[in-house]
Design a protein around this motif. Structure first.
Motif, PDB file in Angstrom:
ATOM      1  N   GLY A  38      60.200  71.729  66.204  1.00 44.97           N
ATOM      2  CA  GLY A  38      60.928  71.062  64.818  1.00 44.97           C
ATOM      3  C   GLY A  38      59.924  71.478  63.721  1.00 44.97           C
ATOM      4  N   VAL A  39      60.363  70.699  62.738  1.00 45.40           N
ATOM      5  CA  VAL A  39      59.443  70.996  61.395  1.00 45.40           C
ATOM      6  C   VAL A  39      58.686  69.831  61.152  1.00 45.40           C
ATOM      7  CG1 VAL A  39      59.685  71.405  58.947  1.00 45.40           C
ATOM      8  CG2 VAL A  39      61.387  72.503  60.611  1.00 45.40           C
ATOM      9  N   PRO A  40      57.627  69.594  60.676  1.00 46.11           N
ATOM     10  CA  PRO A  40      56.903  68.289  60.544  1.00 46.11           C
ATOM     11  C   PRO A  40      57.517  67.652  59.382  1.00 46.11           C
ATOM     12  CG  PRO A  40      55.254  70.055  60.856  1.00 46.11           C
ATOM     13  CD  PRO A  40      56.643  70.742  60.716  1.00 46.11           C
ATOM     14  N   LEU A  41      57.539  66.404  59.398  1.00 48.65           N
ATOM     15  CA  LEU A  41      58.195  65.569  58.281  1.00 48.65           C
ATOM     16  C   LEU A  41      56.861  64.915  57.618  1.00 48.65           C
ATOM     17  CD1 LEU A  41      60.788  64.368  57.488  1.00 48.65           C
ATOM     18  CD2 LEU A  41      60.385  62.455  58.860  1.00 48.65           C
ATOM     19  N   PRO A  42      56.701  65.092  56.403  1.00 51.74           N
ATOM     20  CA  PRO A  42      55.747  64.436  55.493  1.00 51.74           C
ATOM     21  C   PRO A  42      56.045  62.941  55.670  1.00 51.74           C
ATOM     22  CG  PRO A  42      56.765  66.296  54.457  1.00 51.74           C
ATOM     23  CD  PRO A  42      57.792  66.305  55.718  1.00 51.74           C
ATOM     24  N   ALA A  43      54.839  62.286  55.506  1.00 51.39           N
ATOM     25  CA  ALA A  43      54.833  60.955  55.357  1.00 51.39           C
ATOM     26  C   ALA A  43      55.515  60.332  54.464  1.00 51.39           C
ATOM     27  CB  ALA A  43      53.375  60.264  55.549  1.00 51.39           C
ATOM     28  N   ALA A  44      55.518  60.983  53.126  1.00 55.96           N
ATOM     29  CA  ALA A  44      56.108  60.380  51.977  1.00 55.96           C
ATOM     30  C   ALA A  44      57.612  60.717  52.041  1.00 55.96           C
ATOM     31  CB  ALA A  44      55.741  61.358  50.644  1.00 55.96           C
ATOM     32  N   ARG A  45      58.144  61.531  52.836  1.00 57.52           N
ATOM     33  CA  ARG A  45      59.490  61.731  53.084  1.00 57.52           C
ATOM     34  C   ARG A  45      59.959  60.680  54.092  1.00 57.52           C
ATOM     35  NH1 ARG A  45      64.670  62.318  51.966  1.00 57.52           N
ATOM     36  NH2 ARG A  45      65.866  63.480  53.228  1.00 57.52           N
ATOM     37  N   LEU A  46      59.342  60.570  55.073  1.00 50.61           N
ATOM     38  CA  LEU A  46      59.493  59.498  56.089  1.00 50.61           C
ATOM     39  C   LEU A  46      59.923  58.048  55.507  1.00 50.61           C
ATOM     40  CD1 LEU A  46      60.071  58.590  58.886  1.00 50.61           C
ATOM     41  CD2 LEU A  46      57.515  58.661  59.223  1.00 50.61           C
ATOM     42  N   ARG A  47      58.591  57.752  54.541  1.00 54.98           N
ATOM     43  CA  ARG A  47      58.784  56.531  53.858  1.00 54.98           C
ATOM     44  C   ARG A  47      60.130  56.178  52.893  1.00 54.98           C
ATOM     45  NH1 ARG A  47      53.903  57.977  52.075  1.00 54.98           N
ATOM     46  NH2 ARG A  47      52.176  57.501  53.581  1.00 54.98           N
ATOM     47  N   THR A  48      60.529  57.562  52.182  1.00 59.01           N
ATOM     48  CA  THR A  48      61.765  57.469  51.590  1.00 59.01           C
ATOM     49  C   THR A  48      63.176  57.156  52.619  1.00 59.01           C
ATOM     50  OG1 THR A  48      60.782  58.860  50.081  1.00 59.01           O
ATOM     51  CG2 THR A  48      62.910  58.834  49.913  1.00 59.01           C
ATOM     52  N   LEU A  49      63.080  57.809  53.526  1.00 56.28           N
ATOM     53  CA  LEU A  49      64.081  57.689  54.423  1.00 56.28           C
ATOM     54  C   LEU A  49      63.975  56.428  54.906  1.00 56.28           C
ATOM     55  CD1 LEU A  49      63.824  61.164  56.351  1.00 56.28           C
ATOM     56  CD2 LEU A  49      65.446  60.478  54.730  1.00 56.28           C
TER      57      LEU A  49
ATOM     58  N   GLY B  31      62.928  53.776  53.923  1.00 54.26           N
ATOM     59  CA  GLY B  31      63.163  52.698  52.495  1.00 54.26           C
ATOM     60  C   GLY B  31      64.397  52.880  52.135  1.00 54.26           C
ATOM     61  N   ASP B  32      65.264  53.854  52.656  1.00 49.95           N
ATOM     62  CA  ASP B  32      66.840  53.652  52.276  1.00 49.95           C
ATOM     63  C   ASP B  32      67.679  53.098  53.334  1.00 49.95           C
ATOM     64  OD1 ASP B  32      66.127  54.720  49.740  1.00 49.95           O
ATOM     65  OD2 ASP B  32      66.578  56.920  50.545  1.00 49.95           O
ATOM     66  N   THR B  33      67.066  52.636  54.518  1.00 47.38           N
ATOM     67  CA  THR B  33      67.707  52.122  55.582  1.00 47.38           C
ATOM     68  C   THR B  33      68.044  50.854  55.484  1.00 47.38           C
ATOM     69  OG1 THR B  33      66.437  53.874  56.921  1.00 47.38           O
ATOM     70  CG2 THR B  33      67.598  52.034  58.295  1.00 47.38           C
ATOM     71  N   PRO B  34      69.400  50.532  55.759  1.00 52.20           N
ATOM     72  CA  PRO B  34      69.722  49.087  55.491  1.00 52.20           C
ATOM     73  C   PRO B  34      69.215  48.304  56.936  1.00 52.20           C
ATOM     74  CG  PRO B  34      71.652  50.263  56.232  1.00 52.20           C
ATOM     75  CD  PRO B  34      70.535  51.152  55.981  1.00 52.20           C
ATOM     76  N   ARG B  35      68.528  47.123  56.588  1.00 57.42           N
ATOM     77  CA  ARG B  35      67.851  46.420  57.737  1.00 57.42           C
ATOM     78  C   ARG B  35      68.773  45.045  58.001  1.00 57.42           C
ATOM     79  NH1 ARG B  35      61.976  48.383  57.155  1.00 57.42           N
ATOM     80  NH2 ARG B  35      62.826  50.888  57.185  1.00 57.42           N
ATOM     81  N   LYS B  36      68.710  44.720  59.141  1.00 60.94           N
ATOM     82  CA  LYS B  36      69.425  43.208  59.450  1.00 60.94           C
ATOM     83  C   LYS B  36      68.383  42.513  60.407  1.00 60.94           C
ATOM     84  CE  LYS B  36      73.710  41.250  60.498  1.00 60.94           C
ATOM     85  NZ  LYS B  36      75.313  41.563  60.482  1.00 60.94           N
ATOM     86  N   LEU B  37      68.173  41.416  60.036  1.00 60.08           N
ATOM     87  CA  LEU B  37      67.100  40.667  60.976  1.00 60.08           C
ATOM     88  C   LEU B  37      67.745  40.503  62.115  1.00 60.08           C
ATOM     89  CD1 LEU B  37      65.733  38.193  58.438  1.00 60.08           C
ATOM     90  CD2 LEU B  37      64.714  40.037  59.188  1.00 60.08           C
TER      91      LEU B  37
END
Length: 53
Positions: free
Chosen positions: A27-38, A40-46
């Motif tokens: 695969g291709v390495p995923l930069p930490a900043a991109r991972l944080r963005t992804l 952060g945009d994920t909906p969460r439910k307790l």
């Protein structure tokens, strides 16, 4: 990859399956900043707010 599994299935059927693991697709390495963005945009439910049926 699909060709590998087709061959492995046939080898298993006739009893000649080797113990070689499947090829690993690089695969291709995923930069930490991109991972944080992804993340952060994920909906969460307790967990406590989930309803199990």
């Amino acid at each position: 990859m699909q060709a590998f599994w087709a061959k492995a299935g046939e080898a298993f059927r006739v009893g000649t399956l080797s113990q070689t693991p499947p090829p690993v697709e690089q695969g291709v390495p995923l930069p930490a900043a991109r991972l944080r963005t992804l993340l952060g945009d994920t909906p969460r439910k307790l967990t406590a707010d989930r309803v199990l049926v």
